[in-house]
Design a protein around this motif. Structure first.
Motif, mmCIF file in Angstrom:
data_model
loop_
_atom_site.group_PDB
_atom_site.id
_atom_site.type_symbol
_atom_site.label_atom_id
_atom_site.label_comp_id
_atom_site.label_asym_id
_atom_site.label_seq_id
_atom_site.Cartn_x
_atom_site.Cartn_y
_atom_site.Cartn_z
ATOM 1 N N ASP B 306 13.178 -5.131 -11.577
ATOM 2 C CA ASP B 306 12.492 -6.336 -11.956
ATOM 3 C C ASP B 306 13.341 -7.180 -12.881
ATOM 4 O O ASP B 306 12.880 -7.685 -13.885
ATOM 5 C CB ASP B 306 11.062 -6.081 -12.417
ATOM 6 C CG ASP B 306 10.968 -5.307 -13.712
ATOM 7 O OD1 ASP B 306 9.876 -5.141 -14.210
ATOM 8 O OD2 ASP B 306 12.031 -4.874 -14.200
ATOM 9 N N GLU C 32 3.432 -7.433 -20.049
ATOM 10 C CA GLU C 32 4.624 -6.607 -19.820
ATOM 11 C C GLU C 32 5.617 -6.796 -20.962
ATOM 12 O O GLU C 32 6.108 -5.841 -21.561
ATOM 13 C CB GLU C 32 5.274 -6.977 -18.478
ATOM 14 C CG GLU C 32 6.569 -6.208 -18.230
ATOM 15 C CD GLU C 32 7.289 -6.621 -16.948
ATOM 16 O OE1 GLU C 32 6.670 -7.297 -16.115
ATOM 17 O OE2 GLU C 32 8.458 -6.255 -16.807
ATOM 18 N N GLU C 36 6.393 -3.837 -23.581
ATOM 19 C CA GLU C 36 7.753 -3.267 -23.577
ATOM 20 C C GLU C 36 8.425 -3.479 -24.931
ATOM 21 O O GLU C 36 9.215 -2.653 -25.381
ATOM 22 C CB GLU C 36 8.592 -3.884 -22.454
ATOM 23 C CG GLU C 36 8.247 -3.268 -21.096
ATOM 24 C CD GLU C 36 9.072 -3.815 -19.945
ATOM 25 O OE1 GLU C 36 9.078 -3.176 -18.891
ATOM 26 O OE2 GLU C 36 9.703 -4.890 -20.111
ATOM 27 N N ILE C 44 7.737 -1.152 -17.697
ATOM 28 C CA ILE C 44 6.733 -1.648 -16.764
ATOM 29 C C ILE C 44 7.403 -2.377 -15.608
ATOM 30 O O ILE C 44 8.324 -3.166 -15.806
ATOM 31 C CB ILE C 44 5.756 -2.595 -17.496
ATOM 32 C CG1 ILE C 44 4.979 -1.783 -18.549
ATOM 33 C CG2 ILE C 44 4.794 -3.253 -16.516
ATOM 34 C CD1 ILE C 44 4.104 -2.627 -19.436
HETATM 35 MG MG LIG Z 1 9.974 -4.557 -16.905
#
Ligand SMILES: [Mg+2]
Ligand SMILES: Nc1ncnc2c1ncn2[C@@H]1O[C@H](COP(=O)(O)OP(=O)(O)OP(=O)(O)O)[C@@H](O)[C@H]1O
Ligand SMILES: Nc1ncnc2c1ncn2[C@@H]1O[C@H](COP(=O)(O)OP(=O)(O)OP(=O)(O)O)[C@@H](O)[C@H]1O
Ligand SMILES: [Mg+2]
Lengths: 513, 342, 296, 342
Positions: B306, C32, C36, C44
């Motif tokens: 991601d 997220e 984090e 995540i």
């Molecule tokens: Mg991430």
């Protein structure tokens, strides 16, 4: 023959030591060529000799691998994509190059539209197109869409397009292949008018009488080599033919075997009408060769297409071997043993992007199945046979059909039609674009087929061909049968009389004789 | 000196061209695999590879059918909603069967049978309207796309149709179980691709499709029943959709108006990435299979990391697709001539 | 609540194809970043899907390549995702389901529930306070899916017997343009409309423009749904055209992610249901639902 | 002496066909209007007609551009997301301009200017990749479609970009106000259609598009700069998208990832319903305008009646589109020959 121009006039366009290869395959070897203002310079040679390739180089469409071109006294690199037309080098390509969806007037002026301000001057284009077409004595509607024209009319549009340009050199690659004598004559008139104005003309044709009539000089190519350039006055059709094929050519046409009038009629047509034709009646017997003559658009093709199941009839009857034959599609006519070979090899005959083998077997693919799957070996054998029988020449055998020389495409199409082993075969312009040497072979093949008992219809614009081959000749005019000629009546003059409407043949019993 | 066509001369060249043409998409796929592996070595983990193959089966099977349609010069936009519709009908029929006679293997077989009939029927309708109705394929299949999508919505009453639990248990293995290490859907994909390849390259039908797509007039003059062959391509497409649906239904056991959305675009993209021409006349089943794998791999790779915003998934996907095709075209282009030969 | 070295959490939600889903995406991304940053050992991965099938693939990927320890999923549709989520569960992951509960509740460890049925009935209650026998309303629905059907059915059940007359309903696809066009057509069709239930704030925004264009702002009121910031702001400012909203906060995904992380970081039990409900937003309470920084 | 085809034989034929060709879509539209009126007489009420015309302007303007692309043998799938992207950028730029220098007519003009530049630029990119990159138009525009859609989602943070209130008030009249009874968007549509018609039928450019779409080699041999003309068609398409966006933004003053979804399909459908061939070679702007009106009218009619389930809207839409095109094709078909001439 035209007044020979002064040999001392410097040439307008010349090529020196031109060679050309496509990939690894050499096609032209160190050719020298030139044409002078006001001169007709013919190029002749067998199919695949490299004529079209040479003129593509002379017009910038292809670039030579080596060698140079001089135009108007200066060494030039001709621009690609027909841009040389703007410099005065105009080409009529062997293969029709028209956009099917445009109108006739649009096609003639494509790329150099007449404008008033930023807009098209449609009226001027239409009027000028009409005027040019009138000088060619064809009455094609300038507004007609190209895809509604017959092949011959398309060819006339191409000619109109070329002569309407302000050209210094006009190159014509087999312009007369689909034209009948009458249309060819008007073309020659225009050629003479142009040369009188000092335009140089390069002319390619397989019709040797045309060459003799029109050309001042003749260049002969064979297998990509320059054989000779000779003044026409020093030539006879026979000597040209010999230079072309490298052997004596006697008896172009096989001797006519008397047809047996008692054999059964295999194809019988009664009162047939369809769009463009009406009241067509004739019989065709086993072993007979029936010629169809007539002018452009006289409906010969339409008759054949109705019989073959390609278009619907509006009236009348057709029987094959006594059975009614209302074929709704071609597979039915082929199954009944009747094959039709189109004259439009590019638009209807061949898949230009495919290779030789798939094209040859497309009509008869079912014969090459082994347990339901295509049998490549049997297809290859068929190609082998056809190549031998029809002398198909491809320097690069894996080439796409669209890249074959025109004549070899035609031979492939002949092979494709004959693959179906028909009892009745209708050939529309069978020798379109084929060189004399091969023509002779094909005429002998046709005669042999007839001798075997096949029934054959030959539709041809080449008067000599009709005369030389046919037992009987149907002459068509404006969609109707103008007359049927037989035996000694089959002469050029007689055919022309019927075709032009000077003479009418009325007696019905004659028609179906 | 007639050169003529020696038998042997044509063969090696043909093989050669075929190789290079298939090599294009393959190269793109390999680069994509390298990219995936470098982003996350688990990309080549057994589980992921199995997932990827199984997933690509849906689009892949449909795309095999689409290859025929496109080769013959047509197009089918309805495949996605057709899949949804068939899935919905299968579920309705199987549920009804369970109600009346209980869940058994026969229920599932009944559903499968109906799916095949529906697929063939739907394909026939598309083909019939295109050929006999003489309506542009784009319009016909745009129309049937709307119709099938509406019908599934209608039958599901705007919601989701779910397969009865009992039938589900029996049907489930068709998606989830394996045979010699490969899940069944992958086997179906392999078989469909092989049959498709044979049909395209080794039968008269395939040759006819190419002929029609390349020049319909020539096909007609060559005694090919153009309308019939064309209709058959749509039927084949319907059959492929039905097969894809048969392995799709046990996966989620449900169908709704969201099922199969945009599958048509993915299928066509797979076909074209694989080197088949949208204008018709040239079909390449092998390429299509690789195209389907490429598309599935792109989606999978986007899930591997991601580092970029999810919002940009579509952009990355777009760039990769264009780049893949560019690579493919570029790799065997040897100047202008090759281009012209297309 | 085991402490592990590295906790990988997968979040699977629908892609941002319409306003509410956009809000959902934004809140997920914000959560997220926040989580984090707050926890070194939390990683995540957020994935978005365009269809139930896509979402199933996403979950497979989260299991096989991300090898997640927990899954937070807002299902596109409930039924189709039972199997994929069950597989995640079987791989040992902690499962948090958001908004659309799975029919087999044993799969989920935590359920953070939005409540579409409640959105419908709360809206219906409000209409009954404003309108009565013989009043006419039109309804603009979303995309034909379960969510829409639940909302619609609950609303219809809610107004039953009140005498409120539903002139017609059409799908407006949770989209402003469609809301605008459908409302234009309703306005040319019906001379007397007293209320509009748009069930979504994006649609409501389109409806507002159509009503303004027709100059019929004084005839009717509009109720959307979800809690878009522009709408909430309007309610705070006393807008009469959209006097209230029914909350259906896309922020529920953040709640779910918080709960899931808490499962790994706190000692308290987090199993169970967290019901968010669908409260009515009025001028009085609007300020507490106003998030000016959210894109939705 | 040559006789050849008599003049009269071909002329009436052509005139006849041309009339019917334009008459086809028109007939379908008229039938649709009659249907609409009979379902609900308000269909022809002034307000509804104005709404319908205004609404059709977006798709109509884009479809005029698409007519050129398709006529020249291309396709553009990116127009919908391009519209969303341009709308988003316009809003971002205008909002920024308001922040720095307050809302004025100049803000709006700046936005419009940027929109034009973006449209032309986006069109150029599609054209460049297709012609110079030699990638199939389908793939190129499928790629840019994904890219633009992603970008607008990214810039809007998944949500909605809204135009500043001040700028909105200045810009609003462009959509909502009228000039001699017709809203401005309708005027823009009329002007674009007229210019498009002139360009297609009365300039060399239009002829070149047809020639290229009909036979690229012929065009090339006629010294037409094929790549340039083709690129120009995509630029024209971009320009049309930009114009459509310019009248779209003042309507709702917002843009999101849901803006312009499926417009590409509607635009292409309008073009083809109008009688332009998907394979290229023949373009009909008049037909495209009617096609856009037909599509908008179908949606409108469905909203004006509730005799059928909403779930079936898509099905009705599909049936009407297919029927409309069938009518259009059927009406001038005079048997096989006409078919062949296509
Ligand atoms: Mg991430
Ligand atoms: N683009 C090409 N690629 C490969 N080979 C080509 C190409 N164009 C022509 N050839 C080959 O060049 C040779 C000469 O062809 P060309 O067309 O010049 O013959 P030609 O003399 O005009 O014959 P014809 O009388 O049949 O028209 C042929 O063998 C042909 O296959
Ligand atoms: N009136 C017509 N309407 C429509 N199509 C026609 C009409 N007349 C002829 N055609 C078609 O045009 C094509 C060629 O026409 P035609 O049969 O007149 O050629 P032809 O007599 O062989 O002349 P040539 O070979 O010299 O061009 C055929 O396909 C035929 O079907
Ligand atoms: Mg030649």
């Amino acid at each position: 023959m035209a007044e020979a121009p002064d040999a001392n006039v410097p040439s307008i366009l010349s090529a020196s030591r031109i060679s050309k290869s496509f990939g690894e395959i050499p096609v032209l070897f160190s050719i020298d060529f030139d044409v002078r203002p006001g001169e007709v310079h013919a190029i002749i040679g067998e199919n695949g000799a490299g004529k079209s390739t040479l003129i593509k180089i002379l017009s910038g469409i292809e670039q030579p691998t080596s060698g140079s071109i001089t135009y108007g006294g200066e060494k030039v690199v001709l621009p690609p994509n027909g841009e040389a037309a703007a410099m005065g080098i105009v080409v009529i390509h062997q293969e029709l190059l028209l956009a099917e969806h445009l109108s006739v007037a649009d096609s003639i002026f494509l790329g150099r539209e007449l404008k008033s301000g930023p807009f098209l001057d449609l009226k001027a284009m239409r009027d000028q197109a009409k005027a040019i077409l009138d000088t060619l004595h064809v009455s094609i509607d300038p507004d007609a869409r190209i895809n509604t024209l017959s092949v011959a009319d398309k060819q006339m549009v191409e000619i109109a397009k070329a002569i309407s340009r302000d050209a210094r050199v006009i190159i014509m690659d087999e312009p007369t292949a689909v034209l009948s004598v009458a249309e060819s004559r008007t073309l020659f008139e225009q050629v003479r008018r142009l040369t009188a104005k000092g335009v140089a003309v390069i002319f390619i044709s397989h019709k040797l009488d045309e060459i003799m009539e029109l050309a001042d000089r003749v260049t002969v190519l064979r297998d990509g080599q320059l054989i000779a350039t000779v003044g026409t006055e020093n030539l006879t059709p026979d000597s040209i033919a010999q230079m072309m094929v490298g052997r004596e050519l006697s008896n172009l046409y096989p001797p006519k075997r008397e047809p047996d009038v008692d054999t059964e009629v295999v194809l019988s047509v009664r009162g047939l009408s369809a769009p463009g034709i009406s009241d067509i009646s004739f019989d065709l017997r086993r072993g007979e060769i029936l010629g169809f003559a007539g002018l452009i658009g006289s409906g010969r093709t339409a008759v054949a297409e109705v019989i073959a199941g390609l278009s619907a009839k509006t009236g009348g009857e057709v029987t094959v071997n006594g059975e009614p034959a209302d074929y709704s599609d071609v597979s039915k006519s082929v199954a009944a043993g009747l094959a039709y070979m189109t004259k439009d090899r590019k638009g209807r005959g061949l898949l230009l992007n495919a290779g030789l083998q798939p094209n040859l077997t497309l009509l008869t693919l079912k014969k090459h199945l082994k347990m339901g799957f295509l049998d490549g070996r049997s297809e290859a054998q068929a190609l082998d046979r056809a190549v031998r029988r029809f002398d198909i020449r491809a320097r690069d055998p894996s080439v796409q059909v669209g890249k074959l020389s025109g004549g070899n495409q035609q031979k492939l199409m002949l092979g494709k039609t004959m693959e179906s082993d028909p009892e009745i075969v209708i050939m529309d312009e069978p020798t379109r674009g084929i060189d004399v040497g091969t023509k002779q072979q094909i005429y002998h093949i046709i005669a042999a087929l007839a001798a075997e008992g096949k029934a054959i219809i030959v539709i041809s614009s080449e008067m000599q061909e009709v005369i030389g081959l046919s037992h009987r000749v149907v002459v068509m005019r404006q969609g109707r049968m103008a007359g049927v000629l037989e035996g000694a009546e089959i002469t050029e003059a007689e055919i022309m009389r019927y075709a032009a409407g000077i003479k009418q043949g009325g007696e019905n019993e004659r028609l179906s004789a | 000196m007639s050169v003529s066509v020696p038998d042997t001369a044509s063969k090696p060249h043909k093989g050669f061209r075929l190789d290079l043409k298939t090599a294009g998409p393959l190269l793109a796929l390999i680069l994509l695999i390298i990219l995936g592996y470098s982003l996350n070595p688990l990309f080549l983990g057994e589980g992921n590879v199995t997932n990827l193959l199984t997933r690509s089966a849906f689009i892949g099977i449909i795309a095999v059918g689409a290859t025929f349609v496109i080769t013959a010069g047509g197009i089918d936009l309805s495949v996605g909603s057709m899949a949804a519709f068939i899935a919905g009908m299968m579920i309705i029929i199987m549920n009804a069967a369970v109600d009346s006679m209980g869940a058994s293997i026969w229920t599932v077989l009944l559903g499968i049978g109906c799916s095949l009939i529906l697929g063939i029927g739907a394909g026939f309708i598309n083909g019939f309207l295109t050929t006999k109705g003489k309506i542009e394929a784009f319009i016909v299949t745009l129309g049937t796309m709307g119709i099938y999508r509406s019908l599934i919505t209608y039958f599901a009453d705007g919601g989701t149709l779910s397969l009865n639990r009992g039938a589900r248990e029996i049907y489930r293995p068709v998606y989830y179980d394996s045979f010699i290490g490969l899940p069944y859907p992958v086997w179906v994909f392999i078989i469909v691709a092989l049959l498709g390849w044979v049909l395209m390259n080794r039968t008269a039908f395939g040759r006819y499709c190419m002929a029609i797509g390349s020049n319909e007039q020539v096909a007609r003059y060559s005694a090919i029943k153009v309308d019939r062959v064309r209709t058959l391509t749509y039927i084949l497409q319907g059959l492929c959709v039905s097969l894809a649906t048969i392995i799709y239904v046990p996966r989620l056991g449900s169908a709704s108006s969201a099922t199969g959305v945009l599958w048509e675009l993915e299928a066509i993209a797979a076909v074209i990435i694989g080197g088949t021409m949208l204008k018709g006349g040239y079909g390449r089943i092998g390429g299509t299979v690789i195209g389907a794998l490429i598309l599935t791999a792109i989606g999978n790779i986007l899930n591997l990391t991601d580092i970029i915003s999810n919002y940009l998934n579509g952009a990355v996907q777009g760039v990769i697709i264009v780049a893949a095709v560019y690579l493919q075209r570029g790799s065997f282009r040897t100047g202008r001539r090759a281009k012209k030969a297309e | 609540a085991v402490a592990q070295d590295q906790i990988r959490i997968g979040v699977s939600i629908p892609a941002a194809t319409h306003g509410w889903a956009g809000g959902l995406n934004w809140h997920a991304q914000e959560a997220e970043k926040r989580l984090e940053a707050a926890h070194d050992n939390i990683e995540i991965t957020l994935v978005t899907a365009d269809s139930p099938g896509d979402q199933a693939s996403d979950i497979e990927d989260l299991i096989s390549v991300q090898q997640i320890h927990a899954l937070v999923v807002l299902p596109f549709e409930s039924d189709p995702l039972v199997e994929p989520v069950r597989q995640a569960k079987e791989s040992g992951a902690f499962i948090t389901v958001v908004d659309r509960g799975l029919p087999d509740a044993s799969i989920q460890d935590v359920y953070v529930a939005g409540n579409n049925t409640e959105l419908g009935s709360v809206s219906a209650e409000y209409f009954k306070t404003r309108l009565g026998d013989g009043d006419n309303i039109v309804i603009l629905r979303g995309i034909p899916t379960v969510i829409d059907t639940e909302r619609f059915d609950a609303f219809m059940a809610g107004i039953e017997g009140s005498g409120i007359n539903v002139l017609d309903d059409e799908f407006a696809n949770w989209n402003r343009d469609d809301g605008f066009e459908v409302m234009q057509d309703f306005l040319s069709r019906f001379p007397d409309i007293d209320g509009v239930w748009a069930q979504d704030d994006d649609i409501a925004m389109g409806v507002v423009e159509a009503v303004r264009q027709a100059g019929r702002e004084d005839e009717m009121f509009i109720v959307g749904g979800a809690g878009m910031k522009d709408v909430i702001k309007g309610i705070m400012d006393g807008d009469t055209l959209i006097p209230v909203d029914v909350l259906y906060p896309p922020a529920m995904i953040a709640t779910a992610m918080d709960v899931t992380v808490a499962n790994f970081t706190s000692n308290g039990p987090v199993q169970g249901e967290y019901i968010l409900g669908a409260p009515l937003v009025t001028q009085e309470n609007a300020a507490q639902f106003y998030f000016p920084d959210s894109p939705f």
